[in-house]
Design an enzyme around this catalytic site. Structure first.
Site, short mmCIF file in Angstrom:
data_model
loop_
_atom_site.label_atom_id
_atom_site.label_comp_id
_atom_site.label_asym_id
_atom_site.label_seq_id
_atom_site.Cartn_x
_atom_site.Cartn_y
_atom_site.Cartn_z
N HIS A 77 8.72 2.96 -0.67
CA HIS A 77 9.66 2.10 -1.62
C HIS A 77 11.27 2.12 -1.31
O HIS A 77 11.51 0.83 -1.27
CB HIS A 77 9.46 2.73 -2.96
CG HIS A 77 10.04 1.73 -4.20
ND1 HIS A 77 9.63 0.68 -4.71
CD2 HIS A 77 11.19 2.12 -5.05
CE1 HIS A 77 10.60 0.23 -5.61
NE2 HIS A 77 11.45 0.89 -5.96
N GLN A 79 12.41 2.33 1.65
CA GLN A 79 12.56 1.62 3.01
C GLN A 79 12.22 0.28 2.62
O GLN A 79 12.97 -0.90 2.99
CB GLN A 79 11.51 2.13 4.08
CG GLN A 79 11.63 3.42 4.77
CD GLN A 79 12.93 3.46 5.32
OE1 GLN A 79 13.34 2.39 6.07
NE2 GLN A 79 13.91 4.40 5.10
N ASP A 80 11.38 -0.03 1.71
CA ASP A 80 11.21 -1.66 1.27
C ASP A 80 12.35 -2.32 0.74
O ASP A 80 12.66 -3.16 1.00
CB ASP A 80 10.04 -1.68 0.16
CG ASP A 80 9.74 -3.00 -0.18
OD1 ASP A 80 9.59 -3.92 0.73
OD2 ASP A 80 9.78 -3.27 -1.34
N HIS A 81 13.02 -1.40 0.09
CA HIS A 81 14.40 -1.97 -0.85
C HIS A 81 15.24 -2.24 0.31
O HIS A 81 16.05 -3.04 0.30
CB HIS A 81 14.95 -0.87 -1.86
CG HIS A 81 14.25 -1.32 -3.32
ND1 HIS A 81 14.80 -1.81 -4.24
CD2 HIS A 81 13.39 -0.82 -3.95
CE1 HIS A 81 14.54 -2.11 -5.29
NE2 HIS A 81 13.39 -1.25 -5.06
#
Length: 105
Positions: A77, A79-81
């Site tokens: 999550h 890394q996604d942000h």
């Protein structure tokens, strides 16, 4: 997942989200021809990305030194942000430049 890792992951989420929000604000300001505000918001977005990168670099350094870095849904999550924030900032810069070209005509 220990507290130390969460202390690194949470800023990734926070600063990645902040970068995305600031980039959107920059685009909206440029759309209104408020280029000073657009530039200020894109600068804030860039600073948020730098802050997020500090945490990511810390995790990568630990992994490179042979320390175990647990991969969790929180890590994914985070890394996604960060990656979404980076993409938004890059695109916002281009969109702002387009609005500046349009405003000159």
């Amino acid at each position: 997942m220990n507290d130390e890792q969460m202390a690194v992951i949470m800023p990734l989420i926070i600063f990645g989200g902040e970068a995305k929000s600031s980039a959107i604000e920059a685009i909206r300001a440029a759309k209104e021809s408020d280029f000073d505000k657009a530039d200020e918001r894109i600068e804030a977005a860039s600073k948020a990305i730098v802050e997020a990168h500090h945490g990511q670099t810390e995790l990568l350094t630990k992994a490179a030194n042979g320390e175990e870095v647990a991969v969790s849904i929180y890590m994914v999550h985070a890394q996604d942000h960060l990656m979404t924030g980076i993409a938004f900032v890059d695109l916002a810069r281009e969109i702002i430049e387009l609005y500046k070209v349009i405003a000159k005509k």
